[in-house]
Write a protein that holds these residues in place. Structure first.
Motif, mmCIF file in Angstrom:
data_model
loop_
_atom_site.group_PDB
_atom_site.id
_atom_site.type_symbol
_atom_site.label_atom_id
_atom_site.label_comp_id
_atom_site.label_asym_id
_atom_site.label_seq_id
_atom_site.Cartn_x
_atom_site.Cartn_y
_atom_site.Cartn_z
ATOM 1 N N LEU A 23 0.833 -1.202 0.000
ATOM 2 C CA LEU A 23 0.000 0.000 0.000
ATOM 3 C C LEU A 23 0.870 1.255 0.000
ATOM 4 C CD1 LEU A 23 -2.784 -1.000 2.558
ATOM 5 C CD2 LEU A 23 -2.955 -0.943 0.064
ATOM 6 N N CYS A 24 0.367 2.300 -0.632
ATOM 7 C CA CYS A 24 1.106 3.561 -0.691
ATOM 8 C C CYS A 24 0.137 4.729 -0.759
ATOM 9 C CB CYS A 24 2.052 3.586 -1.891
ATOM 10 S SG CYS A 24 1.220 3.458 -3.492
ATOM 11 N N ILE A 25 0.628 5.882 -0.348
ATOM 12 C CA ILE A 25 -0.138 7.127 -0.383
ATOM 13 C C ILE A 25 0.510 8.053 -1.408
ATOM 14 C CG2 ILE A 25 -0.885 9.141 0.939
ATOM 15 C CD1 ILE A 25 -0.739 7.409 3.459
ATOM 16 N N PRO A 26 -0.159 8.359 -2.516
ATOM 17 C CA PRO A 26 0.417 9.297 -3.484
ATOM 18 C C PRO A 26 0.547 10.701 -2.886
ATOM 19 C CG PRO A 26 -1.455 8.087 -4.408
ATOM 20 C CD PRO A 26 -1.473 7.853 -2.939
ATOM 21 N N LEU A 27 1.642 11.351 -3.162
ATOM 22 C CA LEU A 27 1.853 12.716 -2.688
ATOM 23 C C LEU A 27 1.357 13.669 -3.769
ATOM 24 C CD1 LEU A 27 5.374 12.319 -1.028
ATOM 25 C CD2 LEU A 27 3.088 11.968 -0.054
ATOM 26 N N THR A 28 0.122 14.092 -3.632
ATOM 27 C CA THR A 28 -0.563 14.793 -4.723
ATOM 28 C C THR A 28 -0.347 16.297 -4.724
ATOM 29 O OG1 THR A 28 -2.569 14.952 -3.361
ATOM 30 C CG2 THR A 28 -2.367 13.037 -4.798
ATOM 31 N N SER A 29 0.225 16.844 -3.672
ATOM 32 C CA SER A 29 0.433 18.296 -3.649
ATOM 33 C C SER A 29 1.712 18.653 -4.401
ATOM 34 C CB SER A 29 0.491 18.802 -2.208
ATOM 35 O OG SER A 29 1.582 18.219 -1.522
ATOM 36 N N GLN A 30 1.932 19.930 -4.598
ATOM 37 C CA GLN A 30 3.144 20.392 -5.281
ATOM 38 C C GLN A 30 3.720 21.602 -4.549
ATOM 39 O OE1 GLN A 30 1.125 23.159 -8.730
ATOM 40 N NE2 GLN A 30 1.956 21.214 -9.374
ATOM 41 N N ASN A 31 3.879 21.437 -3.255
ATOM 42 C CA ASN A 31 4.374 22.534 -2.426
ATOM 43 C C ASN A 31 5.886 22.706 -2.590
ATOM 44 O OD1 ASN A 31 1.779 22.938 -1.295
ATOM 45 N ND2 ASN A 31 2.142 21.275 0.147
ATOM 46 N N VAL A 32 6.296 23.940 -2.571
ATOM 47 C CA VAL A 32 7.713 24.274 -2.665
ATOM 48 C C VAL A 32 8.320 24.188 -1.271
ATOM 49 C CG1 VAL A 32 9.363 26.086 -3.224
ATOM 50 C CG2 VAL A 32 7.344 25.737 -4.669
ATOM 51 N N ALA A 33 9.403 23.447 -1.140
ATOM 52 C CA ALA A 33 10.094 23.331 0.143
ATOM 53 C C ALA A 33 11.089 24.471 0.317
ATOM 54 C CB ALA A 33 10.824 21.985 0.222
ATOM 55 N N GLU A 34 11.453 24.719 1.545
ATOM 56 C CA GLU A 34 12.490 25.718 1.794
ATOM 57 C C GLU A 34 13.790 25.338 1.091
ATOM 58 O OE1 GLU A 34 14.913 27.646 5.597
ATOM 59 O OE2 GLU A 34 13.061 26.503 5.923
ATOM 60 N N GLN A 35 14.031 24.032 1.002
ATOM 61 C CA GLN A 35 15.241 23.575 0.333
ATOM 62 C C GLN A 35 15.216 23.896 -1.153
ATOM 63 O OE1 GLN A 35 17.960 22.310 1.859
ATOM 64 N NE2 GLN A 35 18.982 22.293 -0.133
ATOM 65 N N ASN A 36 14.009 23.973 -1.759
ATOM 66 C CA ASN A 36 13.920 24.360 -3.168
ATOM 67 C C ASN A 36 14.493 25.757 -3.397
ATOM 68 O OD1 ASN A 36 11.004 22.488 -3.188
ATOM 69 N ND2 ASN A 36 12.552 22.169 -4.767
ATOM 70 N N GLN A 37 14.259 26.661 -2.454
ATOM 71 C CA GLN A 37 14.812 28.007 -2.581
ATOM 72 C C GLN A 37 16.334 27.960 -2.570
ATOM 73 O OE1 GLN A 37 12.625 30.308 -3.097
ATOM 74 N NE2 GLN A 37 10.723 29.454 -2.276
ATOM 75 N N ILE A 38 16.867 27.095 -1.694
ATOM 76 C CA ILE A 38 18.324 26.961 -1.619
ATOM 77 C C ILE A 38 18.860 26.333 -2.896
ATOM 78 C CG2 ILE A 38 20.211 25.860 -0.348
ATOM 79 C CD1 ILE A 38 18.391 26.008 2.147
ATOM 80 N N ASP A 39 18.129 25.340 -3.420
ATOM 81 C CA ASP A 39 18.565 24.678 -4.650
ATOM 82 C C ASP A 39 18.674 25.652 -5.822
ATOM 83 O OD1 ASP A 39 18.554 22.323 -3.260
ATOM 84 O OD2 ASP A 39 16.668 21.589 -4.104
ATOM 85 N N GLU A 40 17.797 26.632 -5.866
ATOM 86 C CA GLU A 40 17.738 27.536 -7.021
ATOM 87 C C GLU A 40 18.720 28.697 -6.915
ATOM 88 O OE1 GLU A 40 16.211 27.028 -9.700
ATOM 89 O OE2 GLU A 40 14.980 25.314 -9.112
ATOM 90 N N LYS A 41 19.379 28.811 -5.781
ATOM 91 C CA LYS A 41 20.347 29.897 -5.643
ATOM 92 C C LYS A 41 21.483 29.707 -6.645
ATOM 93 C CE LYS A 41 23.603 31.969 -2.361
ATOM 94 N NZ LYS A 41 24.107 31.959 -0.972
#
Length: 605
Positions: free
Chosen positions: A194-212
């Motif tokens: 069994l699994c739960i799909p992660l259906t949201s598309q929220n931006v993580a704080e780490q995404n901001q760091i990744d894009e620097k």
């Protein structure tokens, strides 16, 4: 009958009334109602010994923390330990010292099933719990085939396949945090899939760091040529070019996608200006349409007419709104206003520009961090959903939360307790007989959560042939919505969760959906399916023994003499046989009394 009580390994003085205990099974309990076995209020005499054990908490001037802590307790009856590892709580001190004790459920377990613990509270790491977004499904166990409504074209840069969170991962994280192992029957192997799909598309704080992005001046540039030092923002996503001259960046190419970006900028630039007197002067820096005066770091006299100035510019700009239209070359330029002076930069001076975009949505190729996209679900609701989907009951042991099939109770008839000789009544008639279990109706409805994107019907019902019951009740509504299949349900179909659709302009739009639960499997590629998870299918396959429990129920209460050894060794999930009635019973509750006489509530099997 002689009871002894130890608190923190110290024997307390007891009154003559002894201790009344209640043992309860969880056969018919909701997970959130799994609480400890317990004692009634125990009244201890206010002796010097007992006041000492309670650390003098009776005195107002006492600074004792005893009343505010849970203490270790142990109960002996006629010299036999019948309760070990109990929790003792001081209630009050008046004419007597009043305490209560509980056992059978650890504080960690109580926290887990309390309803306050959430899936988001489990330990998820941005270092490991992540995937790179892609439009290619089935590429890994974490990214199995699910139809998200994506069409492959140039407008899908912000649409991508989403990962799933497996229940086995959730169980492992529960063990990591609460030191409780989730155990389920080997015969129900699908729980592991069994699994739960992660259906949201929220931006993580780490995404901001990744894009620097940091870009360095790697060439020595002067104002004697057409070179201009600048940074160009590419138009194929949140990517940036390097600092360089215009000729080099001409070769980067023109990209068609429109992009709007808000970002912060940090410019650190060292420039040299050779000033010829009396005509030359230090010129300001022009950046983003504004003039900046730098800090003079040094002056070097070359000769009587010329001086070399070393100037530092540190400029921070927040919330820069950049908009780049298709087919238009746009650059972030910084240059020194023209003057009759020699101006140049040196690559050895570590000049750079930092660009920190405000990432507001994810795109293909970005990192999807689980931590920002875990659904807002309570752990007790997830555990409850497994119990209800597969018709299970739950028991607990130190460090374990164990699912069982109801047929296990029937299978233990061969080792049933024979309490025929312990039955006090000689008239072969129970003290009381009840004919209905709580919260049972003629039609017991099992539902999935409503979701407008789901077209199929996946609810089910358990019917009980008892005309005296209420006509209908909602037995359970899942925290998850049902899920349709892409294609005709088969071994090759897969789940359909349309979180993306395209508007009239052909642009991708995102739709939020209710949480889902799916079964993940491997058949030449990883895919998920909802086949077999509809309530009709679940009830048909897993609920047979439970239905036997609740159909034409008979609950009797009897007085049975149980010795301290009986209580010490009791397993509440082993049936009881009473020859007087020629039948087997499941134990629901045992209340101890004086002289080893217990009121026992039993359910006929």
């Amino acid at each position: 009958m002689r009871d002894e009580l130890y608190i923190n390994n110290q024997r307390v003085d007891m009154s003559e009334s002894g201790i009344n205990l209640t043992f309860r099974s969880n056969l018919l309990s909701d997970i959130s109602k799994i609480v400890s076995n317990y004692s009634y209020t125990i009244k201890l005499p206010k002796t010097a010994n007992n006041l000492r054990i309670t650390s003098g908490a009776v005195f107002p001037s006492s600074e004792s923390s005893f009343p505010y802590l849970v203490h270790a307790g142990r109960v002996l009856r006629d010299g036999i330990v019948i309760i070990d590892n109990a929790n003792v709580i001081l209630l009050s001190i008046g004419e007597n010292i009043e305490i209560t004790l509980s056992w059978g459920a650890s504080s960690n377990l109580q926290e887990l099933v309390s309803g306050n613990a959430k899936l988001r509270d489990l330990p998820f790491s941005d270092d490991t719990d992540k995937v790179v977004t892609s439009v290619l499904p089935g590429s890994s166990p974490m990214m199995p085939y699910i139809d998200w409504g994506i069409e492959i074209n140039e407008s899908t840069w912000n649409a991508f396949n989403h990962p799933v969170l497996t229940l086995s991962t959730i169980f492992q994280r529960i063990k990591n945090k609460y030191d409780i192992e989730i155990v389920y029957p080997e015969s129900i192997e699908k729980i592991a899939g069994l699994c739960i799909p992660l259906t949201s598309q929220n931006v993580a704080e780490q995404n901001q760091i990744d894009e620097k992005r940091t870009f360095y001046v790697e060439k020595e540039l002067t104002n004697n040529s057409q070179d201009r030092t600048f940074v160009q923002l590419r138009k194929d996503g949140n990517q940036y070019c390097y600092i360089g001259d215009f000729e080099e960046l001409q070769n980067v190419g023109i990209y068609a996608n429109h992009i709007d970006i808000v970002c912060d900028m940090d410019l650190h630039l060292i420039v040299y200006q050779e000033i010829t007197f009396p005509y030359g002067y230090v010129v300001p820096l022009l950046f983003m349409g504004n003039e900046y005066t730098g800090e003079t770091l040094s002056e070097e006299v070359i000769d009587t007419n010329r001086t070399l100035f070393k100037i530092k510019y540190d400029i921070q700009i927040s919330g820069v709104d950049l908009s780049i239209e298709p087919n238009i070359e746009q650059c972030l330029r910084f240059n020194l206003i023209k003057a009759s002076t020699l101006v140049y930069t040196s690559s050895s001076d570590n000049s750079y520009i930092n660009i920190n975009p405000h990432v507001e949505e994810l795109r293909q190729g970005a990192t999807f961090y689980f931590s920002a996209n875990i659904p807002d679900l309570k752990l007790t609701d997830i555990l409850k959903s497994i119990k209800n989907m597969y018709g299970l009951y739950v028991t607990t042991e130190p460090g374990k939360f164990i699912y069982h099939e109801y047929k296990e109770v029937y299978s233990k008839k061969s080792v049933a307790y024979d309490w025929s000789q312990k039955l006090v009544s000689k008239v072969n008639v129970p003290n009381t007989t009840e004919y209905r279990l709580d919260e049972i109706a003629q039609s017991n409805l099992f539902k999935y959560k409503e979701d407008d994107t789901v077209k199929g019907l996946y609810d089910g019902v358990i019917n009980v042939n008892d005309k005296t019951l209420d006509a209908e009740r909602e037995a359970y509504t899942s925290i998850f919505a049902g899920t349709d299949e892409y294609g005709k349900p088969s071994n090759s179909s897969y789940a359909y969760i349309p979180i993306y659709h395209y508007n009239d302009s052909g642009e991708v739009e995102y739709d939020d959906v209710e949480p889902r639960i799916l079964y993940r499997q491997y058949n030449r590629t990883w895919r998920t399916t909802f086949i077999g998870l509809g309530w009709e299918a679940l009830i048909s396959e897993y609920y047979g023994s439970y239905i036997d429990f609740i159909t034409k129920a008979k609950i009797i209460t009897e007085t049975i003499k149980l010795s301290p050894v009986d209580l010490k060794n009791i397993d509440l999930y082993i049936p009881v046989y009473l020859r007087q009635y020629g039948t087997y019973f499941a134990i629901l509750e045992i209340k101890t009394g004086d002289n080893n006489l217990c009121d026992v509530k039993l359910l006929k099997l």
